[in-house]
Design an enzyme around this catalytic site. Structure first.
Site, PDB file in Angstrom:
ATOM      1  N   LYS A  11      -1.429  -6.926   0.551  1.00  0.00           N
ATOM      2  CA  LYS A  11      -0.862  -8.032   1.331  1.00  0.00           C
ATOM      3  C   LYS A  11       0.586  -7.720   1.663  1.00  0.00           C
ATOM      4  O   LYS A  11       1.273  -6.967   0.969  1.00  0.00           O
ATOM      5  CB  LYS A  11      -0.986  -9.357   0.587  1.00  0.00           C
ATOM      6  CG  LYS A  11      -0.170  -9.489  -0.704  1.00  0.00           C
ATOM      7  CD  LYS A  11       1.253  -9.966  -0.500  1.00  0.00           C
ATOM      8  CE  LYS A  11       2.036  -9.977  -1.813  1.00  0.00           C
ATOM      9  NZ  LYS A  11       3.500 -10.086  -1.631  1.00  0.00           N
ATOM     10  N   ALA A  98       5.019  -1.373  -5.029  1.00  0.00           N
ATOM     11  CA  ALA A  98       5.451  -1.392  -3.632  1.00  0.00           C
ATOM     12  C   ALA A  98       5.765  -2.769  -3.081  1.00  0.00           C
ATOM     13  O   ALA A  98       6.224  -2.889  -1.957  1.00  0.00           O
ATOM     14  CB  ALA A  98       4.359  -0.752  -2.763  1.00  0.00           C
ATOM     15  N   LEU A 100       3.333  -4.869  -2.515  1.00  0.00           N
ATOM     16  CA  LEU A 100       2.159  -5.097  -1.670  1.00  0.00           C
ATOM     17  C   LEU A 100       1.003  -5.709  -2.449  1.00  0.00           C
ATOM     18  O   LEU A 100      -0.123  -5.759  -1.961  1.00  0.00           O
ATOM     19  CB  LEU A 100       1.707  -3.780  -1.030  1.00  0.00           C
ATOM     20  CG  LEU A 100       2.731  -3.087  -0.125  1.00  0.00           C
ATOM     21  CD1 LEU A 100       2.199  -1.733   0.342  1.00  0.00           C
ATOM     22  CD2 LEU A 100       3.078  -3.958   1.082  1.00  0.00           C
ATOM     23  N   ASP A 137      -0.090 -13.790  -7.225  1.00  0.00           N
ATOM     24  CA  ASP A 137      -0.670 -13.247  -5.996  1.00  0.00           C
ATOM     25  C   ASP A 137      -2.191 -13.153  -6.032  1.00  0.00           C
ATOM     26  O   ASP A 137      -2.829 -12.944  -4.993  1.00  0.00           O
ATOM     27  CB  ASP A 137      -0.110 -11.848  -5.717  1.00  0.00           C
ATOM     28  CG  ASP A 137       1.307 -11.871  -5.171  1.00  0.00           C
ATOM     29  OD1 ASP A 137       1.671 -12.872  -4.522  1.00  0.00           O
ATOM     30  OD2 ASP A 137       2.047 -10.898  -5.391  1.00  0.00           O
TER      31      ASP A 137
END
Length: 315
Positions: A11, A98, A100, A137
């Site tokens: 994401k 990262a 992400l 997340d």
């Protein structure tokens, strides 16, 4: 009892605003999250012994309880006393450390895969509640697409999909940024400025529910030039204010992305990944080539991906 193969998309944050402290020690956030096609693949198979075994080909990915995917399996064992052990193999494609949500995506895939393998019949909402116990997340990684995320990131409202856009991502492979460090630095440096009263927060939530950024992204995906500038103006990440000054490499990479012909540039999450949006594969390739030419460093990874409308999927 069968084995399962699952895709776990990364994401990006299109918007991240820190609006206050929470009693539980986390921050109150407003975010717009988007799944992208850069993804890990996980293989789950039952074991005859009551154990969790985790394998990954990436040297920086732990194989024990320090791995979020491993902890997801432990949680399923604690909650449901599974009939079998589980072997987890992670084919790591999402860069590590990262910003992400690679670890969260893997954990989401483990929750979904064990649910199927043990035939538990859990709803997505039930899986998201389990995921929220492990990481903020994970609920989004299960759901995917585009979403408005509130609370500490676990309160999700789906937004209409805009899946025709491309994204170019750049990250120095050896560089990671600690998420707790980034949020603590923000609290230390800007904590006195981000408190808002409830009425102001409700107004902000309503503004983003109405989809100003979404409208601009939709225009961009349709190829209308008027969406371009609006997207650039709407992308925002509060954590850039603490991460970029502390990590000059990330600052320089972001500046290079911004100089190119993209449709908006931002750091994702707590970094250090920087991304640029592009309207087409060709435009994305041009940005990638220009970044690689400007930074001919073998440590710099550059990836092209697309917006996607799904979270974890069985393949």
């Amino acid at each position: 009892m069968r084995a399962y193969s699952l895709i776990a998309p990364a994401k990006i944050n299109l918007y991240l605003e820190i609006v206050g402290d929470r009693p539980d020690g986390y921050h109150e956030l407003i975010m717009i999250l988007q799944s992208i096609s850069l993804a890990d693949r996980l293989y789950l198979r039952p074991l005859s012994v009551d154990k969790i075994r985790l394998h990954c080909d990436h040297p920086k990915v732990p194989r024990d309880h320090t791995n979020l995917a491993y902890r997801a399996a432990e949680l399923m064992f604690q909650k449901f006393s599974g009939p079998t052990g589980v072997e987890i193999i992670i084919d790591k494609q999402i860069p590590v450390g990262a910003g992400l949500a690679g670890g969260s995506a893997d954990a989401a895939a483990v929750l979904a895969g064990i649910d199927l393998m043990w035939d538990l019949g859990l709803t997505q909402g039930e899986l998201q509640e389990l995921g929220a116990q492990l990481g903020s997340d994970i609920p989004f990684c299960l759901q995917g697409g585009m979403a408005l995320a509130l609370g500490r990131g676990e309160v999700l409202s789906p937004l209409p999909d805009v899946d025709r856009l491309f994204v170019v991502l750049g990250k120095y492979r050896s560089l990671s940024v600690s998420t707790p460090w980034a949020y603590n630095q923000y609290r230390t440096q800007f904590g006195h400025t981000y408190r808002q009263d409830q009425a102001a927060r409700d107004m902000r939530h309503q503004q983003f529910s109405s989809g100003a950024l979404l409208k601009a992204l939709t225009q961009l995906a349709k190829g209308t030039n008027q969406g371009d500038g609006k997207v650039s103006q709407s992308l925002h990440n509060d954590l850039e204010q603490v991460v970029l000054p502390a990590y000059p490499q990330v600052q320089q990479l972001r500046e290079q992305f911004q100089r190119l012909e993209g449709s908006g540039t931002l750091m994702s999450g707590s970094g250090p990944t920087v991304f640029a949006l592009a309207e087409s594969q060709l435009a994305a390739e041009r940005i990638r080539d220009a970044v690689q030419a400007a930074f001919p460093d073998p440590d710099l990874g550059v990836w092209i991906a697309r917006f996607c409308r799904n979270g974890v999927q069985v393949v």
